[in-house]
Design a protein around this motif. Structure first.
Motif, PDB file in Angstrom:
ATOM      1  N   TRP A  54      12.508  78.587 -14.345  1.00 13.50           N
ATOM      2  CA  TRP A  54      13.362  78.820 -15.506  1.00 13.50           C
ATOM      3  C   TRP A  54      12.606  79.310 -16.738  1.00 13.50           C
ATOM      4  O   TRP A  54      13.203  79.933 -17.611  1.00 13.50           O
ATOM      5  CB  TRP A  54      14.160  77.556 -15.828  1.00 13.50           C
TER       6      TRP A  54
ATOM      7  N   LEU B 166      15.486  70.784 -14.169  1.00 13.29           N
ATOM      8  CA  LEU B 166      15.269  72.127 -13.603  1.00 13.29           C
ATOM      9  C   LEU B 166      13.789  72.378 -13.350  1.00 13.29           C
ATOM     10  O   LEU B 166      12.933  71.817 -14.041  1.00 13.29           O
ATOM     11  CB  LEU B 166      15.790  73.180 -14.590  1.00 13.29           C
TER      12      LEU B 166
ATOM     13  N   ASN C 179      20.699  82.266 -11.276  1.00 14.37           N
ATOM     14  CA  ASN C 179      20.125  81.246 -10.399  1.00 14.37           C
ATOM     15  C   ASN C 179      20.723  81.323  -8.985  1.00 14.37           C
ATOM     16  O   ASN C 179      21.041  80.306  -8.378  1.00 14.37           O
ATOM     17  CB  ASN C 179      20.385  79.858 -11.022  1.00 14.37           C
TER      18      ASN C 179
ATOM     19  N   PRO D 229      19.104  78.878  -5.859  1.00 13.99           N
ATOM     20  CA  PRO D 229      18.565  77.762  -6.641  1.00 13.99           C
ATOM     21  C   PRO D 229      17.447  76.992  -5.954  1.00 13.99           C
ATOM     22  O   PRO D 229      17.522  76.720  -4.751  1.00 13.99           O
ATOM     23  CB  PRO D 229      19.775  76.859  -6.875  1.00 13.99           C
TER      24      PRO D 229
ATOM     25  N   ASN E  17      24.212  78.769 -11.507  1.00  7.36           N
ATOM     26  CA  ASN E  17      23.580  78.120 -12.653  1.00  7.36           C
ATOM     27  C   ASN E  17      24.524  77.028 -13.137  1.00  7.36           C
ATOM     28  O   ASN E  17      25.516  77.296 -13.804  1.00  7.36           O
ATOM     29  CB  ASN E  17      23.349  79.174 -13.751  1.00  7.36           C
TER      30      ASN E  17
END
Length: 300
Positions: free
Chosen positions: A161, A156, A172, A175, A23
């Protein structure tokens, strides 16, 4: 083992403290030693400081209002996240709102200082309302998704999210980005990324990135990095790992290793050291004439 010829190997300066935490808005997570900034996420524009070109990427163009208090951004059509979902204005509005609401996230302070609100006009158009007139807002990488040298506000994926109650503790670990690579494996010694065959840019730019895999790898201290470069075990060592003397040692052993220039200073002349920052709240530095005078006194 990965096929060495199609794997780009980049040295990193130290081990990753928590390889499960990817993250980049959480404190202590490196955007550069993990490849997140370079290969997983992408940005509206890239500012080529050699040529002055502002290269459109996730966005096509931007335009300020007549009084410079707002900016309209046109997003590129056909961009998709790595899970196939479209990249749209919803992601942009969501990210700005998230950063404004969560003061512990990186970039939050810069966003709240510069941005009043972000509105969706339609799927491919957003309007950014500024707190004060600012015709240079597009160069404020802390509050706008355009890369100058390094770093920028990162948009993002809303659909990932928005499910998270706390965006700071969300790790995350896998990702979802719009970039040409996705994370394949991460451990304390580094990260392996694999090329996405479904990257939107292959069609848009008619280009396929050459490496099948990219590895960010910790091989040890400066001497170990030098040995690894000399023996072609790694391909690149980012700035700050090798001293000039060690670099010259390596080029003596491996003629394929080279830097930005053939001779000293070897590195590209980064604009950062040319910046002069003055606390303009304190007299006499609150007067532009005094700041100009100081600037003129400096032998650049």
């Amino acid at each position: 083992a990965e096929d060495r010829a199609s794997t780009l190997r980049i040295a990193i300066p130290g081990r990753l403290p928590d390889p499960t935490n990817l993250n980049l808005y959480a404190p202590g997570v490196s955007r550069s030693d993990t490849g997140l900034h370079q290969f997983v996420y992408e940005y509206f524009f890239y500012n080529n400081l050699q040529t002055g070109e502002f290269i459109p990427w996730l966005a096509e163009s931007y335009e300020y209002s007549a009084d410079n208090t707002s900016m309209s951004v046109k997003l590129r059509d056909g961009v998709t996240w790595s899970d196939g979902e479209p990249f749209t204005a919803d992601d942009v509005v969501f990210t700005y709102d998230l950063l404004a609401k969560n003061t512990g996230m990186g970039n939050s302070a810069e966003v709240t200082k510069a941005v009043k609100s972000v509105e969706k006009v339609d799927n491919l158009n957003v309007k950014i309302n500024l707190i004060a007139a600012n015709p240079r807002f597009h160069l404020n990488r802390e509050a706008f998704p355009a890369v100058g040298i390094w770093g920028a506000l990162t948009i993002l994926p809303k659909h990932i999210w928005e499910k998270e109650a706390d965006p700071l503790t969300f790790k995350n670990s896998d990702p979802v980005g719009t970039g040409p690579y996705r994370i394949k494996d991460a451990n304390q010694n580094g990260v392996t990324l694999e090329r996405r065959d479904d990257w939107w840019g292959t069609k848009a730019f008619e280009v396929t990135p050459a490496p099948t895999n990219i590895q960010f790898v910790y091989v040890g201290d400066e001497q170990n990095v030098a040995l690894s470069l000399s023996s072609n075990d790694i391909d690149a060592a980012p700035i700050g790992i090798l001293s000039a003397g060690t670099f010259e040692q390596v080029t003596g052993q491996n003629p394929n290793v080279r830097a930005w220039t053939q001779d000293l200073p070897f590195a590209w002349a980064d604009p950062c050291p040319r910046g002069l920052m003055i606390q303009n709240d304190n007299p006499p530095f609150d007067k532009p004439e005094v700041r100009w005078a100081i600037s003129h006194l400096i032998d650049r």
